[in-house]
Enzyme design. Structure first.
Site, PDB file in Angstrom:
ATOM      1  N   CYS A 102     -11.696   4.186   5.564  1.00 36.85           N
ATOM      2  CA  CYS A 102     -12.846   4.677   5.072  1.00 36.85           C
ATOM      3  C   CYS A 102     -12.987   5.864   5.284  1.00 36.85           C
ATOM      4  O   CYS A 102     -12.235   6.691   6.175  1.00 36.85           O
ATOM      5  CB  CYS A 102     -14.085   3.860   5.791  1.00 36.85           C
ATOM      6  SG  CYS A 102     -14.237   2.208   5.633  1.00 36.85           S
TER       7      CYS A 102
ATOM      8  N   ARG B 270      -9.953   7.324   0.371  1.00 40.35           N
ATOM      9  CA  ARG B 270      -9.896   6.599   1.523  1.00 40.35           C
ATOM     10  C   ARG B 270     -10.750   5.021   1.112  1.00 40.35           C
ATOM     11  O   ARG B 270     -10.701   4.371   2.041  1.00 40.35           O
ATOM     12  CB  ARG B 270     -10.213   7.048   2.892  1.00 40.35           C
ATOM     13  CG  ARG B 270      -9.437   8.312   3.229  1.00 40.35           C
ATOM     14  CD  ARG B 270     -10.039   9.119   4.338  1.00 40.35           C
ATOM     15  NE  ARG B 270     -10.021   8.279   5.580  1.00 40.35           N
ATOM     16  CZ  ARG B 270      -8.773   8.404   6.478  1.00 40.35           C
ATOM     17  NH1 ARG B 270      -7.815   8.992   6.184  1.00 40.35           N
ATOM     18  NH2 ARG B 270      -9.020   7.415   7.654  1.00 40.35           N
TER      19      ARG B 270
ATOM     20  N   TRP C 226     -14.095   1.308   2.378  1.00 40.33           N
ATOM     21  CA  TRP C 226     -12.903   0.365   2.113  1.00 40.33           C
ATOM     22  C   TRP C 226     -13.311  -1.072   2.595  1.00 40.33           C
ATOM     23  O   TRP C 226     -12.956  -1.258   3.824  1.00 40.33           O
ATOM     24  CB  TRP C 226     -11.619   1.046   2.546  1.00 40.33           C
ATOM     25  CG  TRP C 226     -10.516   0.155   1.946  1.00 40.33           C
ATOM     26  CD1 TRP C 226      -9.768  -0.763   2.614  1.00 40.33           C
ATOM     27  CD2 TRP C 226      -9.947   0.161   0.680  1.00 40.33           C
ATOM     28  NE1 TRP C 226      -8.705  -1.422   1.661  1.00 40.33           N
ATOM     29  CE2 TRP C 226      -8.877  -0.598   0.384  1.00 40.33           C
ATOM     30  CE3 TRP C 226     -10.247   0.667  -0.586  1.00 40.33           C
ATOM     31  CZ2 TRP C 226      -8.244  -1.074  -0.533  1.00 40.33           C
ATOM     32  CZ3 TRP C 226      -9.590   0.445  -1.776  1.00 40.33           C
ATOM     33  CH2 TRP C 226      -8.527  -0.431  -1.538  1.00 40.33           C
TER      34      TRP C 226
ATOM     35  N   LYS D 267      11.822   0.374  -6.573  1.00 37.59           N
ATOM     36  CA  LYS D 267      11.429   1.638  -6.192  1.00 37.59           C
ATOM     37  C   LYS D 267      12.109   2.747  -7.086  1.00 37.59           C
ATOM     38  O   LYS D 267      11.578   3.609  -7.547  1.00 37.59           O
ATOM     39  CB  LYS D 267      11.676   1.882  -4.680  1.00 37.59           C
ATOM     40  CG  LYS D 267      10.503   1.057  -4.063  1.00 37.59           C
ATOM     41  CD  LYS D 267       8.975   1.873  -4.021  1.00 37.59           C
ATOM     42  CE  LYS D 267       8.014   1.103  -4.841  1.00 37.59           C
ATOM     43  NZ  LYS D 267       7.831  -0.266  -5.178  1.00 37.59           N
TER      44      LYS D 267
ATOM     45  N   HIS E  31      30.563 -13.368  -8.330  1.00 40.42           N
ATOM     46  CA  HIS E  31      30.244 -14.101  -9.641  1.00 40.42           C
ATOM     47  C   HIS E  31      30.365 -13.381 -10.958  1.00 40.42           C
ATOM     48  O   HIS E  31      29.405 -13.799 -11.666  1.00 40.42           O
ATOM     49  CB  HIS E  31      29.531 -15.299  -9.368  1.00 40.42           C
ATOM     50  CG  HIS E  31      29.623 -16.150  -8.166  1.00 40.42           C
ATOM     51  ND1 HIS E  31      30.550 -17.196  -8.091  1.00 40.42           N
ATOM     52  CD2 HIS E  31      29.319 -15.934  -6.578  1.00 40.42           C
ATOM     53  CE1 HIS E  31      30.544 -17.457  -6.741  1.00 40.42           C
ATOM     54  NE2 HIS E  31      29.713 -16.935  -6.169  1.00 40.42           N
TER      55      HIS E  31
ATOM     56  N   GLU F 149      13.459  -4.816  -4.182  1.00 38.70           N
ATOM     57  CA  GLU F 149      12.440  -3.931  -3.943  1.00 38.70           C
ATOM     58  C   GLU F 149      12.972  -2.340  -3.984  1.00 38.70           C
ATOM     59  O   GLU F 149      12.318  -1.514  -4.581  1.00 38.70           O
ATOM     60  CB  GLU F 149      11.746  -4.177  -2.800  1.00 38.70           C
ATOM     61  CG  GLU F 149      10.802  -3.292  -2.469  1.00 38.70           C
ATOM     62  CD  GLU F 149       9.521  -3.156  -3.497  1.00 38.70           C
ATOM     63  OE1 GLU F 149       9.372  -3.817  -4.346  1.00 38.70           O
ATOM     64  OE2 GLU F 149       8.826  -1.647  -3.251  1.00 38.70           O
TER      65      GLU F 149
ATOM     66  N   ASN G 165     -15.675   3.232  10.608  1.00 35.40           N
ATOM     67  CA  ASN G 165     -14.286   3.002  10.032  1.00 35.40           C
ATOM     68  C   ASN G 165     -13.585   2.174  10.986  1.00 35.40           C
ATOM     69  O   ASN G 165     -13.413   2.452  12.154  1.00 35.40           O
ATOM     70  CB  ASN G 165     -13.601   4.278   9.937  1.00 35.40           C
ATOM     71  CG  ASN G 165     -12.244   3.909   9.155  1.00 35.40           C
ATOM     72  OD1 ASN G 165     -12.115   2.856   8.564  1.00 35.40           O
ATOM     73  ND2 ASN G 165     -11.271   4.790   9.185  1.00 35.40           N
ATOM     74  N   GLY G 166     -12.836   0.948  10.525  1.00 31.69           N
ATOM     75  CA  GLY G 166     -12.161   0.086  11.490  1.00 31.69           C
ATOM     76  C   GLY G 166     -12.789  -1.368  11.601  1.00 31.69           C
ATOM     77  O   GLY G 166     -13.402  -1.842  10.473  1.00 31.69           O
TER      78      GLY G 166
ATOM     79  N   LYS H 202      -1.175   1.656 -12.267  1.00 26.47           N
ATOM     80  CA  LYS H 202      -1.473   1.016 -10.942  1.00 26.47           C
ATOM     81  C   LYS H 202      -1.844  -0.184 -10.717  1.00 26.47           C
ATOM     82  O   LYS H 202      -1.521  -1.212  -9.888  1.00 26.47           O
ATOM     83  CB  LYS H 202      -2.459   1.838  -9.948  1.00 26.47           C
ATOM     84  CG  LYS H 202      -2.583   1.479  -8.511  1.00 26.47           C
ATOM     85  CD  LYS H 202      -1.413   1.429  -7.816  1.00 26.47           C
ATOM     86  CE  LYS H 202      -1.454   0.946  -6.562  1.00 26.47           C
ATOM     87  NZ  LYS H 202       0.161   0.941  -5.869  1.00 26.47           N
TER      88      LYS H 202
ATOM     89  N   GLU I 202      11.370   2.731 -10.741  1.00 23.90           N
ATOM     90  CA  GLU I 202       9.870   3.216 -11.053  1.00 23.90           C
ATOM     91  C   GLU I 202       9.918   4.878 -10.913  1.00 23.90           C
ATOM     92  O   GLU I 202       9.149   5.539 -11.639  1.00 23.90           O
ATOM     93  CB  GLU I 202       8.854   2.425  -9.880  1.00 23.90           C
ATOM     94  CG  GLU I 202       8.904   1.207 -10.215  1.00 23.90           C
ATOM     95  CD  GLU I 202       7.589   0.562  -9.509  1.00 23.90           C
ATOM     96  OE1 GLU I 202       6.202   0.697  -9.795  1.00 23.90           O
ATOM     97  OE2 GLU I 202       7.829   0.473  -8.002  1.00 23.90           O
TER      98      GLU I 202
END
Ligand code: AGP
Length: 630
Positions: A2, A35, A83, A503, A522, A499, A109-110, A625, A506
């Site tokens: 946050c 944040r 957040w 990356k 193969h 992945e 925050n937390g 996004k 992208e």
């Protein structure tokens, strides 16, 4: 994650003194909005009272609220962009939260891990809660201590002493900021496992989640340590521990420009978020198991009896999130012995899948808005399946339409290419798998406790890789002209290879392809020619079922045909050196947890190569996004 801001100034004519708290706090929140942007709020002390406004949604909603209903002028204030973790992104759950009959305001925050027992204690004392948040519990505790234990006597150390006593009761991760009408020129803050930094001004002082909260006013910052309380007035900053003993902060000069401050000093959100990964894993683990290793996924809210009757799991996701599901499949099947399929959401509902009331659908989505996944979840629900969402965005559509949710706590992921959400998704999926194994008795408590202990070591191991990233960065820069890169892996290394390839596609817009290492012979091995770069994710050589020898022979196969082999291997694995042009070592870790480490060098490589090509790594071409169209 946050955004938090605190300010105290006074207008005695001195230079820079006497900003209106509202302006300072709003400017800080604007810079900290990355944040968290589920809600925003502000509180100030003026005329012997606390005045506050808070609004769900982006900061602009709060600003509109303040224009419609202004706050009084003040020199002391706190502000928060949320957040959401506990409780959805509503006005009620927005911070600040008030207590002591509206005379105390607190932001946080937390995660307060013991909020439930504290809430029960306070309800028994007659406290009536307005929100679902753990933060309101912290505010009520602080107000109760200040008013009832200390008699509201500012002379007895006031808000600072109350904060000390409150922090002695709190467990978990927290940054707290509080103001009280009895002390109009003071902001008191506390931190444990959550960021907080002090800004030193002339006749004014600041607090922020990071320096971007006050960088427009001062570049003199003080870094705080663990379990510390800081009391700021316009002219003084006092730092103590949770028991009132004097403590030290470390002053430093901030040489970031304001724009890069929002990225934590990194050149891009992408790089910042790669470096956020230790915290993303830690925050996702926090508060979800007790000291005995019992998983306490309270927010999961699916009937345990139903979970015991599940005879198939289908993971629905796209892109990086689908690869997180592919990794988790190995662990869930190994721990729970439940057949687990991973389906691309956009393929799932068009193939007439077999779904019924004993099927558990686990959707994985960072944004919670991916239309392909949302439509697949809706389809599965129509077929009678129970649905659990693993999601990083509180209150988004997919968790809202699911029967249950297990939030990842990676914080806002701004860069389009997903990194910290990927590690957090794997972590959350592992927690779900262990929870099912615990519920269905597939694993003894001790075994689960051991796996949780190994998971708890991952943040430090990721940090170790990040601390030694220069070598992989240099390789990325040196390969900026590569036209094609292949990635090989076996078992849990296979989705990591996929992945890694994604990356690179992208970010650097070059051909990259991931393969199961055993599949190469193969057909795909025909691609290998002199100088072809091939990354190989090598499993640990430890353990009787290790696939290490097989992967080493796969390296030899491609090397014999001229490939440039770049190997990700476990520290101490000397056998791979003979067949690798470059070896990047990762700390030793159990095989099923290795993807949380082996992925990181591949992220760093893709970022470095794309940066060397001068590309915008935060907003790559053609991408969004959140893909909210089918
Ligand atoms: C990952 O780097 C991509 N941005 C993309 O593949 C993404 O993972 C995919 O679109 C799914 O998004 P979601 O997690 O928000 O559902």
């Amino acid at each position: 994650m946050c955004g938090i801001v605190g300010y105290v100034g006074h207008s005695d004519g001195r230079v820079n003194a006497g900003h209106n708290a509202l302006g300072v706090v709003l400017e800080g929140l604007r810079r900290l909005e990355y944040r968290g942007y589920d809600s925003a709020g502000i509180a100030v002390v003026a005329d012997g009272t606390i005045s506050s406004r808070k609004k769900s949604g982006k900061l602009s909603n709060l600003i509109a609220e303040l224009e419609a209903s202004p706050l009084p002028e003040s020199l002391t204030g706190i502000g928060h962009t949320r957040w959401a973790t506990h409780g959805g992104p509503t006005d009620q759950n927005a911070h600040p939260h008030l207590s002591d009959e509206g005379k105390l305001a607190l932001i946080h925050n937390g995660i307060i891990e013991n909020f439930a027992e504290l809430k029960l204690e306070l309800v028994r004392k007659g406290v009536v809660f307005q929100s679902e948040t753990d933060t309101e519990v912290a505010a009520a505790l602080l107000g109760d201590i200040y008013r009832n234990q200390m008699g509201g006597d500012a002379a007895k150390g006031g808000l600072t002493r109350a904060m000390e006593l409150a922090c002695q009761r709190l467990e978990g991760a927290f940054t707290l900021l509080a103001i009280h009408a009895d002390q109009p020129d003071v902001v008191v803050a506390a931190r444990r496992n959550s960021p907080l930094v002090v800004g030193l001004g002339e006749g004014e002082n600041f607090l922020g989640s990071d320096v971007s909260g006050f960088i427009d006013y001062t570049r003199r910052a003080v870094e705080l340590g663990q379990d510390q309380i800081v009391t700021i007035t316009a002219d003084a900053v006092e730092i103590t521990d949770f028991y009132g003993a004097p403590a030290e902060g470390k002053e430093y000069h901030v040489n970031w420009d304001p724009a890069s401050a929002e990225k934590g000093g990194f050149p891009s959100f992408m790089e910042k978020e790669i470096h956020d990964q230790p915290d993303a894993v830690l925050q996702t683990l926090l508060g979800r198991s007790d000291i005995h290793g019992n998983l306490t996924l309270d927010e999961l809210r699916v009937d345990p009896e139903l979970l015991k009757s599940v005879d198939k799991i289908i993971v629905l996701a796209c892109g990086t999130s689908a690869y997180a599901g592919q990794v988790a499949k190995y662990a869930i099947e190994h721990w729970c012995r439940i057949p687990t399929e991973v389906e691309l959401s956009h393929e799932f509902r068009y193939r007439d899948p077999i779904v019924d009331e004993n099927t558990l659908i686990v959707s994985i989505s960072q944004s919670g808005e991916t239309m392909d996944t949302l439509m697949a979840v809706r389809y599965a629900k129509e077929q009678g399946a129970k649905t659990v969402s693993i999601c990083n965005t509180n209150g988004s559509t997919i968790p809202r339409e699911s029967d249950a949710v297990l939030y990842t706590h990676a914080g806002p992921e701004i860069a389009v290419a997903s990194t910290k959400a990927f590690l957090a998704q794997i972590t959350a999926a592992y927690l779900l798998g262990l929870y099912l194994a615990q519920l269905r008795g597939n694993k003894f408590q001790g075994e689960i406790k051991d796996i949780l202990a190994d998971l708890g070591k991952i943040p430090a191991k990721v940090q170790h890789i990040l601390d030694n990233e220069d070598q992989i960065k240099e390789l990325g820069r040196s390969m900026a002209d590569a036209k094609s890169v292949l990635f090989l892996g076996r078992h849990v290394g296979f989705p990591v290879a996929m992945e890694g390839a994604l990356k690179l596609k992208e970010l650097a817009y070059i051909h990259a392809e991931g393969f199961a290492a055993g599949e190469l012979k193969h057909g795909p091995i025909a691609l290998i020619e002199e100088g072809q770069p091939v990354f190989v994710v090598v499993p640990s050589p430890r353990g009787r079922n290790s696939l290490h020898a097989k992967v080493v022979s796969n390296i030899q196969e491609v090397r014999a045909r001229g490939a440039r082999t770049i190997v990700i291997a476990e520290e101490g694995d000397e056998a791979v050196k003979a067949y690798a042009e470059h070896v990047f070592y990762i700390p030793e870790t159990p095989t099923l947890l290795a993807p949380l480490l082996t992925t990181v060098p591949l992220q760093i490589f893709a970022l470095a190569l794309a940066s060397a090509k001068g590309y915008d790594v935060d907003q790559p071409r053609n991408l969004a996004k959140s893909v909210t169209v089918e």
